[in-house]
Design a protein around this motif. Sequence first.
Motif, mmCIF file in Angstrom:
data_model
loop_
_atom_site.group_PDB
_atom_site.id
_atom_site.type_symbol
_atom_site.label_atom_id
_atom_site.label_comp_id
_atom_site.label_asym_id
_atom_site.label_seq_id
_atom_site.Cartn_x
_atom_site.Cartn_y
_atom_site.Cartn_z
ATOM 1 N N GLY A 1 0.838 -1.189 0.000
ATOM 2 C CA GLY A 1 0.000 0.000 0.000
ATOM 3 C C GLY A 1 0.871 1.236 0.000
ATOM 4 N N THR A 2 0.250 2.398 -0.100
ATOM 5 C CA THR A 2 1.006 3.657 -0.135
ATOM 6 C C THR A 2 1.861 3.824 1.113
ATOM 7 O OG1 THR A 2 -0.755 4.670 -1.444
ATOM 8 C CG2 THR A 2 0.804 6.149 -0.382
ATOM 9 N N THR B 1 2.080 1.219 3.508
ATOM 10 C CA THR B 1 2.185 -0.090 4.137
ATOM 11 C C THR B 1 2.943 -1.054 3.234
ATOM 12 O OG1 THR B 1 -0.004 0.275 5.132
ATOM 13 C CG2 THR B 1 0.869 -1.961 5.219
ATOM 14 N N SER C 1 -2.040 -10.660 -7.933
ATOM 15 C CA SER C 1 -2.893 -10.053 -6.916
ATOM 16 C C SER C 1 -3.986 -11.012 -6.469
ATOM 17 C CB SER C 1 -3.528 -8.769 -7.451
ATOM 18 O OG SER C 1 -2.527 -7.831 -7.796
ATOM 19 N N VAL D 1 -8.050 -3.194 3.532
ATOM 20 C CA VAL D 1 -7.396 -2.153 4.316
ATOM 21 C C VAL D 1 -6.607 -2.787 5.449
ATOM 22 C CG1 VAL D 1 -9.102 -0.361 3.813
ATOM 23 C CG2 VAL D 1 -9.427 -1.851 5.796
ATOM 24 N N TYR D 2 -5.557 -2.087 5.861
ATOM 25 C CA TYR D 2 -4.821 -2.452 7.065
ATOM 26 C C TYR D 2 -5.143 -1.416 8.128
ATOM 27 C CZ TYR D 2 -0.982 -2.990 10.374
ATOM 28 O OH TYR D 2 -0.246 -3.149 11.518
ATOM 29 N N HIS E 1 -5.171 2.027 6.016
ATOM 30 C CA HIS E 1 -4.413 2.140 4.778
ATOM 31 C C HIS E 1 -4.943 1.122 3.768
ATOM 32 C CE1 HIS E 1 -1.795 4.637 7.132
ATOM 33 N NE2 HIS E 1 -1.385 3.624 7.888
ATOM 34 N N GLU E 2 -5.365 1.608 2.618
ATOM 35 C CA GLU E 2 -5.822 0.689 1.574
ATOM 36 C C GLU E 2 -4.625 -0.085 1.033
ATOM 37 O OE1 GLU E 2 -8.402 0.736 -2.603
ATOM 38 O OE2 GLU E 2 -8.354 2.501 -1.284
ATOM 39 N N VAL E 3 -4.782 -1.396 0.893
ATOM 40 C CA VAL E 3 -3.667 -2.248 0.494
ATOM 41 C C VAL E 3 -4.140 -3.256 -0.548
ATOM 42 C CG1 VAL E 3 -2.503 -2.050 2.721
ATOM 43 C CG2 VAL E 3 -4.139 -3.923 2.349
ATOM 44 N N THR E 4 -3.162 -3.886 -1.176
ATOM 45 C CA THR E 4 -3.427 -5.025 -2.059
ATOM 46 C C THR E 4 -2.651 -6.221 -1.527
ATOM 47 O OG1 THR E 4 -1.604 -4.401 -3.526
ATOM 48 C CG2 THR E 4 -3.803 -3.586 -4.094
#
Length: 322
Positions: free
Chosen positions: A147-148, A150, A269, A288-289, A313-316
Amino acid sequence: MHFSSFTATCVLALACVPAILGATIHVQVDHTASDAPLTPTRVRRAPDAVAIPHDLHFNPVGIHLHPLAMMSSAVAARADTNAERLARGLPPRAPNFSKNKAATRARAAGYAPGRRQDAATQPQWKPKPSATPCKLRQETGIVNVLGTDTFGFIRNKATNGDGEYGLTSDPLEALVVVLKLCEGEKVPFEIATLNGFKDFAFLGGVVGFGTTSDELSQGSFNYVYVTGVTSVPLGPPVNAGNAFTAATGISRDIESVVWTLEDGFLSRSLRLNWINPDGQTARGTAAVYVPSADAFAVTGDVNVFMEAFGPAHEVTFNFVQL
């Protein structure tokens, strides 16, 4: 005399033009007003703000938490190289005098992310045979979190006591998983875990403590934890065993056949596809985390979720094959 009569006629005609034009305009206006009913102008209204209770919590507070049994970590410890063991304050492994030098080198290589391992290193990780084995080859790996703000891996244990996997920057602490690709990457499948919660050996979705229903949608703060679950059939959420319920004593519905895999240029992904109670797959969801809980969740509206539960935090999730 003839000229005078003609002039008088012209003057009279010109004098009548304004009246004629005025009468014509007046008739057109009246016609429009009487025959065409007025249509109200549509006004686009902003959606009403989501009502968020003041006492909302991502996880329960003030309750007794139950410790959860974990799978043996002996296999991961054996996979460490001597250098890694010494860095952790552990003694070096005893020499291995196996005649199979290839197997010895493979074991010493460890389970480094992105490195394909020799078959000799993987028997301990293989899941038990199923009565209906999958048609496709099952892959073993770890889950990278990106993530941005994370970066790391899904950890192989819970740090918050609520039965939810956390985040780690150490790949040696990562949750080792097996993709149960039975039909294909685009068809929902299960993910088995090999070094996580002993009694909940699948990575799936558990309805969150602070949600109002089992449904994920735009404009709602509802969410599901990404954590250990038991295996259940594909479909809407059902009440079944999961790590959150075992740790907190609070019953929650789950889903396990939720994952799809998308191959990208540099990554693969993983996406959690939650099925709402009406049988339809939730649209526009995101993972999200939540740093305050050291836990992962999937929600239908990240902005509303953060308004309700604070920073996230939005994550993949990306699968890294071992």
